[in-house]
Design an enzyme around this catalytic site. Structure first.
Site, PDB file in Angstrom:
ATOM      1  N   LYS A  82     -14.290 -15.792   8.134  1.00 20.42           N
ATOM      2  CA  LYS A  82     -13.531 -14.635   7.691  1.00 20.42           C
ATOM      3  C   LYS A  82     -12.545 -15.002   6.629  1.00 20.42           C
ATOM      4  CE  LYS A  82     -10.575 -10.799   9.232  1.00 20.42           C
ATOM      5  NZ  LYS A  82     -10.123 -10.209  10.384  1.00 20.42           N
ATOM      6  N   SER A 157     -10.545  -5.597  10.157  1.00 15.91           N
ATOM      7  CA  SER A 157     -10.563  -6.332   8.822  1.00 15.91           C
ATOM      8  C   SER A 157     -11.810  -7.229   9.088  1.00 15.91           C
ATOM      9  CB  SER A 157      -9.188  -7.012   8.736  1.00 15.91           C
ATOM     10  OG  SER A 157      -9.233  -8.060   9.925  1.00 15.91           O
ATOM     11  N   SER A 181      -9.571  -5.611  15.057  1.00 15.64           N
ATOM     12  CA  SER A 181     -10.359  -6.375  13.876  1.00 15.64           C
ATOM     13  C   SER A 181     -11.634  -6.719  13.992  1.00 15.64           C
ATOM     14  CB  SER A 181      -9.296  -6.959  13.014  1.00 15.64           C
ATOM     15  OG  SER A 181      -8.280  -6.009  12.284  1.00 15.64           O
TER      16      SER A 181
END
Length: 465
Positions: A82, A157, A181
């Site tokens: 990520k 996210s 997330s």
């Protein structure tokens, strides 16, 4: 096995194929890079593709394979990272185009552990700006889209991580979760996502993240893959402010554990914020019915989360200011959150209040082993659906949508998101299981039971096949 089947093969099975010399790391990396080149323009799931680095690493590992028998657990398996996490020599944008040239000279602790396990890094996946939102549409980047239906978000996210995994653009993915997330994107994209217990996974080399509400964790196609990646990234780094002992024997071993009768609670209502829509409610009811059939004791009840709403918001919005990015380059909602941030005293008062409410929530689990909740309160939104709203309206919509997720961040408890079916738009429906503090093994064992009773690995987005 054809290339599409290889791309969707669970990471643990790919590791075994590599060990048996039935496929090489270089072959796998080339398969995933070709898929990324072909599908990422539609999905927006990667911000940075590390093609040259991945090929060089896979080539070196393929050569090692010819002469070495002792290999780390995931030797040669391709993974995504990520873009909130540091990889040395690679841009780390945090979802802000002003940081496109922000090339860091160190690896985050979880990246170090992932490299030591033998993974090959494919690239950095899309995130919302600063990880603030449950959709991944930062200004200056293509919006991340859901591979099951491109009109909809893959969540946030860790939206790029979940989308890339669901579309077969990596074998397994690393994400992070400060308010849902990992679990939200896993739910939107029909994969497995684990938010570990506080102290399970390091935040090294940086310090505590928002008083412990945020943590790194795995996204995977199977419970076993997620458990094995959690084994990989768990463990103490010198200086960690809190930590848990490693499981004995392992999280992966928990997938083989025989469970006795457990006490299961469930709810489809998150007071005072609302109740699940029909799709999300059905996912919970279907799951608890299956758990009852598997021999567990089921009861409808839920902790009182109402006291968490205000202090959690104060702690959460402080993360925008802590990032140190000038307001003028932030998206409107983050500028709004930055402007709302209070004093250090107000922050510490909110932390204390959040922790007191968290104690009450954890006490609920004295007589409950697992709590089954929706992941979000309604199905995924369309890409850009809230773009015309004011920051205040958007923020309230976010709070109402993700309501089932932040309590586990506040308490530090483990939680796992699991797909259970599909809605009328062809989008996945998921549930989350929340466990006692430090009890990932129990969640993994229960999730394995549910996975066996309701298999989902055979499902693939049409776009990806």
């Amino acid at each position: 096995m054809n290339e599409t089947d290889l791309a969707f093969t669970p990471a643990l099975e790919l590791a075994q194929l590599i060990r048996r010399r039935e496929v090489s790391p270089l072959e796998l990396v080339n398969i995933y890079l070709e898929r990324i080149e072909r599908l990422n323009p539609q999905l927006g799931s990667y911000f940075t593709v590390m093609a040259d680095l991945a090929i060089a690493d896979a080539q070196a590992k393929t050569e090692i394979l010819a002469t070495t028998r002792e290999l780390p657990a995931f030797f040669g398996v391709p993974i995504s990272i990520k873009d909130l996490n540091a990889v040395a020599g690679v841009p780390c944008t945090y979802g802000n185009p002003a940081l496109l040239n922000n090339i860091l000279n160190y690896d985050d602790g979880v990246v170090t552990q992932i490299k030591q396990a033998g993974f090959v890094l494919l690239g950095k996946t899309a995130t919302s700006e600063l990880g603030s939102f449950p959709y991944s549409e930062p200004t200056g980047f293509p919006p991340a889209r859901n591979p099951w239906n491109l009109d909809y978000t893959p969540g946030g996210s860790s939206g790029g991580a979940a989308a890339s995994l669901a579309a077969g653009l990596c074998a397994i993915a690393q994400g992070s979760d400060g308010g849902g997330s990992i679990r939200g994107p896993a739910a939107c994209c029909g994969v497995v996502g684990i938010k570990p217990s506080r102290g399970r996974v390091t935040n090294a080399p940086v310090g505590d993240r928002l008083s412990g509400i945020a943590t790194n964790g795995p996204l995977a196609r199977t419970v076993a893959d997620a458990a094995a990646l959690l084994d990989t990234i768990s463990g103490y780094f010198p200086g960690d402010p809190y930590w848990l002992p490693d499981p004995q024997p392992s999280f992966l071993a928990a997938t083989q554990k025989q469970l006795g009768e457990l006490r299961i609670a469930f709810s489809t209502i998150i007071p005072p914020l609302g109740e699940a829509d029909a799709n999300c409610e059905q996912g919970v009811l279907q799951t608890v019915k299956l758990l009852e059939q598997l021999g567990h004791q089921v009861e409808e009840k839920c902790p009182d989360f109402s006291g968490l709403v205000e202090p959690f918001q104060i702690v959460w919005q402080a993360g925008v200011g802590a990032a140190g990015i000038p307001a003028e380059v932030l998206q409107p909602v983050n500028r709004f959150l930055l402007a709302r941030s209070g004093s250090a005293a107000e922050y510490l008062q909110a932390v204390a209040q959040m922790q007191m409410v968290a104690r009450q929530i954890v006490a609920f689990f004295n007589n409950v082993d697992v709590l089954v909740l929706p992941v979000y309160l309604h199905s995924p939104i369309r890409v850009g659906e809230w773009a015309s709203l004011s920051p205040e309206e958007t923020f309230q919509n976010i709070i109402n949508w993700v309501a089932p997720c932040p309590p586990a961040n506040a308490t530090g408890q483990p939680a796992i998101a699991l797909p259970v079916g599909f809605d009328s738009n062809g989008l996945p429906i998921s549930v989350q299981l929340v466990g006692k503090p430090g009890a990932e093994e129990t969640l993994i064992s229960v999730a394995t039971q549910l996975e066996a009773a309701n298999p989902w690995l055979q499902h693939r987005p049409a776009l990806a096949t």
